[in-house]
Enzyme design. Structure first.
Site, PDB file in Angstrom:
ATOM      1  N   THR A 287       0.825  -1.207   0.000  1.00  0.00           N
ATOM      2  CA  THR A 287       0.000   0.000   0.000  1.00  0.00           C
ATOM      3  C   THR A 287       0.862   1.262   0.000  1.00  0.00           C
ATOM      4  OG1 THR A 287      -1.429   1.291   1.477  1.00  0.00           O
ATOM      5  CG2 THR A 287      -0.121  -0.389   2.516  1.00  0.00           C
ATOM      6  N   ASP A 288       0.304   2.356  -0.489  1.00  0.00           N
ATOM      7  CA  ASP A 288       1.028   3.637  -0.407  1.00  0.00           C
ATOM      8  C   ASP A 288       1.056   4.174   1.024  1.00  0.00           C
ATOM      9  OD1 ASP A 288      -1.660   4.340  -0.170  1.00  0.00           O
ATOM     10  OD2 ASP A 288      -1.600   5.926  -1.693  1.00  0.00           O
TER      11      ASP A 288
ATOM     12  N   LYS B 234       2.428  -3.388   7.267  1.00  0.00           N
ATOM     13  CA  LYS B 234       2.655  -3.523   5.820  1.00  0.00           C
ATOM     14  C   LYS B 234       4.087  -3.075   5.483  1.00  0.00           C
ATOM     15  CE  LYS B 234       0.217  -4.603   2.974  1.00  0.00           C
ATOM     16  NZ  LYS B 234      -0.125  -5.959   2.419  1.00  0.00           N
TER      17      LYS B 234
HETATM   18  N1  LIG Z   1      -7.978  -1.742   0.026  1.00  0.00           N
HETATM   19  C1  LIG Z   1      -7.104  -0.916  -0.573  1.00  0.00           C
HETATM   20  O1  LIG Z   1      -7.482   0.146  -1.028  1.00  0.00           O
HETATM   21  C2  LIG Z   1      -5.659  -1.321  -0.733  1.00  0.00           C
HETATM   22  C3  LIG Z   1      -4.781  -0.452  -1.375  1.00  0.00           C
HETATM   23  C4  LIG Z   1      -3.449  -0.864  -1.572  1.00  0.00           C
HETATM   24  C5  LIG Z   1      -3.028  -2.096  -1.150  1.00  0.00           C
HETATM   25  N2  LIG Z   1      -3.903  -2.922  -0.505  1.00  0.00           N
HETATM   26  C6  LIG Z   1      -3.425  -4.243  -0.101  1.00  0.00           C
HETATM   27  O2  LIG Z   1      -4.106  -5.206  -0.898  1.00  0.00           O
HETATM   28  C7  LIG Z   1      -4.288  -6.406  -0.162  1.00  0.00           C
HETATM   29  C8  LIG Z   1      -5.751  -6.800  -0.167  1.00  0.00           C
HETATM   30  O3  LIG Z   1      -6.525  -5.765   0.430  1.00  0.00           O
HETATM   31  P1  LIG Z   1      -8.116  -5.879   0.522  1.00  0.00           P
HETATM   32  O4  LIG Z   1      -8.652  -4.518   0.701  1.00  0.00           O
HETATM   33  O5  LIG Z   1      -8.596  -6.722  -0.569  1.00  0.00           O
HETATM   34  O6  LIG Z   1      -8.278  -6.690   1.902  1.00  0.00           O
HETATM   35  P2  LIG Z   1      -9.518  -7.522   2.467  1.00  0.00           P
HETATM   36  O7  LIG Z   1      -9.498  -7.273   3.930  1.00  0.00           O
HETATM   37  O8  LIG Z   1     -10.744  -7.238   1.675  1.00  0.00           O
HETATM   38  O9  LIG Z   1      -9.118  -9.050   2.171  1.00  0.00           O
HETATM   39  C9  LIG Z   1      -8.113  -9.709   2.861  1.00  0.00           C
HETATM   40  C10 LIG Z   1      -8.245 -11.196   2.568  1.00  0.00           C
HETATM   41  O10 LIG Z   1      -7.149 -11.872   3.219  1.00  0.00           O
HETATM   42  C11 LIG Z   1      -7.660 -12.999   3.909  1.00  0.00           C
HETATM   43  N3  LIG Z   1      -6.776 -13.263   5.068  1.00  0.00           N
HETATM   44  C12 LIG Z   1      -6.586 -12.490   6.164  1.00  0.00           C
HETATM   45  N4  LIG Z   1      -5.710 -13.068   7.003  1.00  0.00           N
HETATM   46  C13 LIG Z   1      -5.310 -14.227   6.413  1.00  0.00           C
HETATM   47  C14 LIG Z   1      -4.415 -15.252   6.783  1.00  0.00           C
HETATM   48  N5  LIG Z   1      -3.727 -15.207   7.939  1.00  0.00           N
HETATM   49  N6  LIG Z   1      -4.244 -16.296   5.949  1.00  0.00           N
HETATM   50  C15 LIG Z   1      -4.929 -16.366   4.764  1.00  0.00           C
HETATM   51  N7  LIG Z   1      -5.804 -15.427   4.379  1.00  0.00           N
HETATM   52  C16 LIG Z   1      -5.995 -14.364   5.187  1.00  0.00           C
HETATM   53  C17 LIG Z   1      -9.072 -12.605   4.333  1.00  0.00           C
HETATM   54  O11 LIG Z   1      -9.880 -13.740   4.615  1.00  0.00           O
HETATM   55  C18 LIG Z   1      -9.529 -11.824   3.114  1.00  0.00           C
HETATM   56  O12 LIG Z   1     -10.078 -12.690   2.140  1.00  0.00           O
HETATM   57  C19 LIG Z   1      -3.738  -6.149   1.240  1.00  0.00           C
HETATM   58  O13 LIG Z   1      -2.421  -6.681   1.301  1.00  0.00           O
HETATM   59  C20 LIG Z   1      -3.714  -4.628   1.344  1.00  0.00           C
HETATM   60  O14 LIG Z   1      -2.692  -4.199   2.201  1.00  0.00           O
HETATM   61  C21 LIG Z   1      -5.197  -2.566  -0.282  1.00  0.00           C
END
Ligand SMILES: NC(=O)c1ccc[n+]([C@@H]2O[C@H](COP(=O)([O-])OP(=O)(O)OC[C@H]3O[C@@H](n4cnc5c(N)ncnc54)[C@H](O)[C@@H]3O)[C@@H](O)[C@H]2O)c1
Length: 340
Positions: free
Chosen positions: A129-130, A160
């Site tokens: 993430t940023d 992160k």
């Molecule tokens: N949401 C954003 O805007 C954004 C922006 C940039 C980066 N990210 C990154 O993208 C990734 C996904 O984000 P998101 O918003 O889809 O998250 P989310 O919370 O919607 O989904 C996370 C998923 O990970 C699974 N999970 C959690 N702990 C786990 C574990 N120990 N073992 C296996 N599975 C596990 C959960 O069941 C879920 O399906 C993350 O790494 C986040 O840091 C998100």
């Protein structure tokens, strides 16, 4: 600049039942027909197998399990060409209420995956993430680049950042074949109702007033999740090993502007919302300079019309109430307990 093309046939997508991970799985199934996907997901409150239901079973397999389970991860990684790591505890507010699962999943989970990838020489893409860069002032013309120093603010972003550092160290010390992407805020279908846009949209569907943190002037750099998926695929297959790429689509908007666009879409007056107490340590502004990704890999976002993308996302939540309804009441109860 010419890069070797990496053509994986089998990939593991961790967190593939979450918001961005499941959108990536849909993207791969649609755009890359020769690729088989194993989703490794623990199905926490944020993971929903419905997000990938209906995809062909000869292309997508779901393994319910924890990325911290070294034996399981070792077995799965021994049978794959690449790991694309999305699984995380992802919600800032939750990380303030209880940081411990963030340490476990975001740090130990990443460690478990990269240890297995280095053992088997498997390609690893790290989705970050940023927010690792902290925030910018509202009147600062600067944007984040790959050279911006890390300065995370919250338990979420610090875990992160820690995971990014592990990946960089494993690449340098052990020759892990890794790439990293740091993306700005995503929007689109399948996002949990705890997050900003789905929370406001589902409140409005329920006839409730939206709730806005602080002074509403915090700026986020919005990108459609489909554009994030195409960027991750470009980096995985054409990015240079050992490199970090920032992902963003020039979508800076403050929260109050986004909320007013949502209110307009519902035909409601633009001041028809409640102010609520700000989140402690709330980052002021994020902004991404994605020049490296654009120039080196020729990536371009397809969803550049934010109003159209938002309207389509609102439609998705209207059409998919059975998907979000079960999580809504518990999410609002959690916010109420935090005064938000
Ligand atoms: N949401 C954003 O805007 C954004 C922006 C940039 C980066 N990210 C990154 O993208 C990734 C996904 O984000 P998101 O918003 O889809 O998250 P989310 O919370 O919607 O989904 C996370 C998923 O990970 C699974 N999970 C959690 N702990 C786990 C574990 N120990 N073992 C296996 N599975 C596990 C959960 O069941 C879920 O399906 C993350 O790494 C986040 O840091 C998100």
């Amino acid at each position: 600049m010419s890069n070797d093309i990496f053509e994986p046939r089998r990939i593991i997508v961790t967190g593939g039942c979450g918001f961005i991970g499941s959108n990536f799985v849909h993207h791969v199934v649609r755009e890359h027909p020769g690729v088989r996907v194993t989703v490794l997901d623990k199905l926490t409150y944020a993971g929903n197998p419905e997000n990938i239901a209906g995809l062909p079973s000869d292309r997508v397999e779901l393994v319910v399990g924890d990325i911290c389970d070294a034996a399981l991860v070792d077995r799965l990684v021994s049978e794959t060409d690449a790991v694309v790591h999305y699984a995380a505890e992802s919600h800032n507010d939750n990380s303030i209420a209880d940081p411990s699962p963030f340490l476990e999943t975001n740090v130990r989970g990443t460690y478990t995956l990269i240890e297995a990838c280095r053992k088997y020489g498997v390609r690893y893409h790290h989705v970050s993430t940023d927010e690792v860069y902290g925030d910018l002032a509202l009147d600062d013309p600067a944007r984040f680049t790959e050279e911006t120093p890390y300065r995370p603010s919250s338990p979420y972003s610090s875990t992160k950042a820690a995971s990014d550092m592990l990946v960089r160290a494993w690449a340098r010390t052990f020759g892990l074949k890794a790439t990293i992407s740091n993306c700005s805020n995503n929007y689109g279908p399948y996002q949990h109702v705890e997050k900003f846009i789905p929370r406001q949209v589902t409140n409005l569907i329920d006839g409730a007033r939206p709730r806005l943190y602080g002074d509403g002037r915090n700026v986020r750099d919005w990108i459609h999740t489909e554009d994030h998926s195409s960027a991750v695929w470009a980096i995985l297959t054409r990015g240079r090993v050992g490199e970090t790429y920032l992902v963003g689509a020039d979508g800076e908007r403050d929260n109050i502007t986004v909320l007013r666009e949502i209110l307009r879409a519902f035909g409601r007056p633009e001041d028809d919302f409640d102010w609520v107490r700000d989140r402690p340590g709330h980052d002021r502004r994020y902004a991404i300079d994605a020049t490296k990704l654009r120039r080196e890999l020729g990536w371009e976002p397809a969803h550049t019309d934010f109003a159209a993308g938002l309207a389509e996302t609102i439609r998705w939540y209207r059409d998919n109430e059975p998907w979000w309804r079960p999580a809504k009441e518990a999410t609002e109860a959690r916010y109420r307990a935090q005064g938000q």
